[in-house]
Design a protein around this motif. Structure first.
Motif, PDB file in Angstrom:
ATOM      1  N   GLU A   1       0.818  -1.216   0.000  1.00 23.95           N
ATOM      2  CA  GLU A   1       0.000   0.000   0.000  1.00 23.95           C
ATOM      3  C   GLU A   1       0.851   1.266   0.000  1.00 23.95           C
ATOM      4  O   GLU A   1       0.338   2.363  -0.267  1.00 23.95           O
ATOM      5  CB  GLU A   1      -0.976   0.010   1.187  1.00 23.95           C
ATOM      6  N   ASP A   2       2.161   1.110   0.309  1.00 22.98           N
ATOM      7  CA  ASP A   2       3.055   2.270   0.320  1.00 22.98           C
ATOM      8  C   ASP A   2       3.788   2.461  -0.995  1.00 22.98           C
ATOM      9  O   ASP A   2       4.508   3.458  -1.175  1.00 22.98           O
ATOM     10  CB  ASP A   2       4.070   2.129   1.459  1.00 22.98           C
ATOM     11  N   MET A   3       3.638   1.513  -1.935  1.00 20.05           N
ATOM     12  CA  MET A   3       4.252   1.681  -3.255  1.00 20.05           C
ATOM     13  C   MET A   3       3.528   2.780  -4.025  1.00 20.05           C
ATOM     14  O   MET A   3       2.324   2.979  -3.878  1.00 20.05           O
ATOM     15  CB  MET A   3       4.170   0.367  -4.041  1.00 20.05           C
ATOM     16  N   THR A   4       4.274   3.479  -4.839  1.00 17.22           N
ATOM     17  CA  THR A   4       3.666   4.502  -5.689  1.00 17.22           C
ATOM     18  C   THR A   4       2.882   3.815  -6.806  1.00 17.22           C
ATOM     19  O   THR A   4       3.066   2.618  -7.085  1.00 17.22           O
ATOM     20  CB  THR A   4       4.727   5.411  -6.304  1.00 17.22           C
ATOM     21  N   LEU A   5       2.036   4.585  -7.446  1.00 21.26           N
ATOM     22  CA  LEU A   5       1.264   4.026  -8.555  1.00 21.26           C
ATOM     23  C   LEU A   5       2.197   3.545  -9.659  1.00 21.26           C
ATOM     24  O   LEU A   5       1.972   2.483 -10.264  1.00 21.26           O
ATOM     25  CB  LEU A   5       0.291   5.079  -9.095  1.00 21.26           C
TER      26      LEU A   5
ATOM     27  N   GLN B   1       5.227   2.390  -9.348  1.00 26.32           N
ATOM     28  CA  GLN B   1       5.841   1.116  -8.933  1.00 26.32           C
ATOM     29  C   GLN B   1       4.868  -0.040  -9.127  1.00 26.32           C
ATOM     30  O   GLN B   1       5.255  -1.124  -9.586  1.00 26.32           O
ATOM     31  CB  GLN B   1       6.288   1.211  -7.471  1.00 26.32           C
ATOM     32  N   LEU B   2       3.604   0.183  -8.784  1.00 29.54           N
ATOM     33  CA  LEU B   2       2.620  -0.894  -8.926  1.00 29.54           C
ATOM     34  C   LEU B   2       2.340  -1.201 -10.394  1.00 29.54           C
ATOM     35  O   LEU B   2       2.126  -2.370 -10.766  1.00 29.54           O
ATOM     36  CB  LEU B   2       1.312  -0.507  -8.215  1.00 29.54           C
ATOM     37  N   ARG B   3       2.350  -0.191 -11.235  1.00 34.26           N
ATOM     38  CA  ARG B   3       2.067  -0.401 -12.662  1.00 34.26           C
ATOM     39  C   ARG B   3       3.172  -1.183 -13.356  1.00 34.26           C
ATOM     40  O   ARG B   3       2.989  -1.666 -14.479  1.00 34.26           O
ATOM     41  CB  ARG B   3       1.830   0.940 -13.355  1.00 34.26           C
ATOM     42  N   GLU B   4       4.343  -1.309 -12.711  1.00 31.03           N
ATOM     43  CA  GLU B   4       5.395  -2.171 -13.271  1.00 31.03           C
ATOM     44  C   GLU B   4       4.913  -3.610 -13.383  1.00 31.03           C
ATOM     45  O   GLU B   4       5.386  -4.370 -14.240  1.00 31.03           O
ATOM     46  CB  GLU B   4       6.637  -2.136 -12.379  1.00 31.03           C
ATOM     47  N   PHE B   5       3.948  -3.975 -12.570  1.00 29.88           N
ATOM     48  CA  PHE B   5       3.476  -5.361 -12.566  1.00 29.88           C
ATOM     49  C   PHE B   5       2.239  -5.554 -13.417  1.00 29.88           C
ATOM     50  O   PHE B   5       1.976  -6.650 -13.889  1.00 29.88           O
ATOM     51  CB  PHE B   5       3.198  -5.797 -11.112  1.00 29.88           C
ATOM     52  N   SER B   6       1.487  -4.458 -13.652  1.00 32.08           N
ATOM     53  CA  SER B   6       0.335  -4.527 -14.563  1.00 32.08           C
ATOM     54  C   SER B   6      -0.074  -3.113 -14.934  1.00 32.08           C
ATOM     55  O   SER B   6      -0.312  -2.273 -14.058  1.00 32.08           O
ATOM     56  CB  SER B   6      -0.854  -5.236 -13.907  1.00 32.08           C
TER      57      SER B   6
END
Length: 480
Positions: A404-408, A410-415
């Motif tokens: 929940e602390d990852m930036t958007l 960072q999360l979009r690296e996975f999808s």
């Protein structure tokens, strides 16, 4: 050498060692009250049916009431030359009132007498056990009422699984004890039939009224078959099972409290009144009550095993093996009633460290399933979403940054389908709040569970109260 109790058939008296080996007074003396009450009901029936003279019946009843007084005030002398409580009371009666006392045993046998006494004893014990389980359930529900928004990790395989509330966790235990209490009441209903009048095994030639004695002793009805009546110990074995299952639930609760009180968890601190110190380590606070309850579980399971093995190969009808039925079941009932009572005190006085629970919950990747559920809303098959989130979890572990602390970015690296709305799904409290399915962990769901639990407890309390009152009214009538 002791003279046999009924010596007409025998040339020699009973050897002292035989008497010592067969004597059951240490156990069945606990049934003295019930034995007297059963005898009063029996002699009233004999009088009503004209089976024995009214004068003799009145003398017998008066003598029994005197014996009951001495039993209740602790002055009754249990004669160890008699082999059981039933014989002790019968012989004491005859010694007190003379030959008329010998007429009490008309139209009954020790076989149906013992079966009736034991049912009456266990009938009361079953109500006490249901009440104790209900009381522990209440203590757990009260914690749930105060902790609908207290977040903690839920576990599978003792690994952090998904976030839950403390309310949900306590209610999980509460509903176990709800079932336990119901099992005791179910067993009570099945045993609520009176064997008295079945005699040795075949009934009796005397014109008895089994319905009269059954009603006088507070039973629902007489047992149906005289052979089954004197040989059946299903009611005792069933209660032994109820005890074993309840004690297992108690042990599970205790195991968690022991773990939670450790420095590694630090979720709770138990009250000083229910813990002990160490003999050489002054810093320690040991959860002894929880450990003792957990430790007693083996004894209760052993009682069930004893009953099953004792009765597995017995031919009809009565066999002396059944003398050994009382100690294990009485012990199991004692342990469960006292354990549930103690754990209600332990639980209700325990301090829960809410901040610690939340910090531990937030430290892991406990919201991984929620991220996968989010991806499913983006039309990604769950198994594919599972793999995507697994990669994100590995990154979280490597970097020490919670999901929940990852930036958007960072999360979009996975999808690339992950969008800003993901943050409505993965914060820990949102994970809890969104699990609002029936029986789920959201505050709304646990509020509904609490309402249901309270309803169950209240209905059960009323049932227990009514059954106790019915029995007490019968005792009052018999002693008038």
């Amino acid at each position: 050498m002791k003279q046999a109790l009924w010596s007409g058939r025998f040339e020699n008296g009973m050897d002292d060692s035989t008497l010592a080996f067969t004597c059951s007074l240490d156990t069945d003396s606990r049934m003295a009250f019930y034995d007297v009450m059963g005898s009063i009901a029996h002699v009233r029936m004999l009088k009503a049916r004209g089976i024995i003279p009214a004068d003799d019946a009145d003398r017998i009843e008066a003598g029994l009431k005197e014996i009951l007084t001495s039993v209740e005030d602790g002055t009754f002398q249990f004669d160890r030359s008699r082999e059981d409580v039933h014989t002790c009371i019968e012989f004491a009666l005859t010694e007190n009132i003379g030959p008329a006392g010998g007429k009490l045993h008309t139209a009954r046998s020790r076989n149906d007498q013992v079966a009736t006494d034991f049912r009456m004893y266990l009938r009361d014990a079953a109500l006490h056990a249901a009440e104790a389980a209900n009381g522990l359930m209440m203590a757990l529900v009260r914690i749930a009422e105060d902790n609908g928004d207290t977040v903690m990790p839920g576990f599978t395989h003792m690994q952090h699984a998904q976030p839950v509330t403390l309310a949900q966790h306590m209610l999980a235990h509460a509903f176990k004890f709800s079932r336990d209490a119901d099992r005791f009441l179910d067993a009570f209903r099945r045993m609520d039939k009176c064997p008295l009048g079945s005699a040795a095994l075949a009934g009796t030639t005397f014109p008895i009224d089994r319905g009269m004695t059954s009603e006088a002793l507070g039973f629902r009805e007489p047992t149906e078959n005289s052979m089954d009546s004197v040989s059946d110990r299903d009611f005792a074995t069933e209660l032994a099972y109820c005890c074993a299952q309840t004690q297992i639930h108690l042990s599970s609760l205790c195991e968690e409290l022991v773990l939670w009180s450790s420095q590694e968890f630090s979720f709770i601190e138990m009250d000083d009144r229910y813990t002990t110190g160490s003999s050489i380590m002054p810093q320690k606070k040991n959860p002894d009550i929880a450990e003792l309850v957990r430790g007693k579980t083996g004894q209760v399971i052993g009682s069930l095993t004893a009953m099953l093995v004792m009765t597995k190969g017995l031919p009809l009808t009565y066999n002396r093996d059944l003398q050994e039925d009382k100690a294990p079941v009485m012990d199991a009932m004692d342990i469960v009633i006292s354990s549930a009572g103690m754990m209600a005190k332990v639980v209700s006085t325990t301090t829960f460290h809410k901040d610690r629970m939340m910090s531990v919950t937030a430290a892991g990747q406990i919201n991984a399933t929620d991220l996968a559920d989010y991806l499913v809303t983006k039309d990604i098959p769950f198994r594919e979403a599972h793999g995507i989130v697994g990669a994100a979890v590995r990154k979280s572990i490597d970097t020490g940054v919670n999901l929940e602390d990852m930036t958007l970015e960072q999360l979009r690296e996975f999808s690339p389908l992950i969008e800003e709305d993901v943050y409505q799904y993965i914060p820990v409290m949102r994970c809890v709040e969104r699990r609002n399915s029936y029986g789920g962990t959201s505050p709304a769901s646990t509020d509904a569970q609490i309402a249901r639990a309270v309803e169950q407890m209240m209905l059960r309390d009323e049932t227990i109260r009514q059954e106790k009152q019915l029995i007490q009214n019968c005792w009052k009538t018999l002693l008038e």
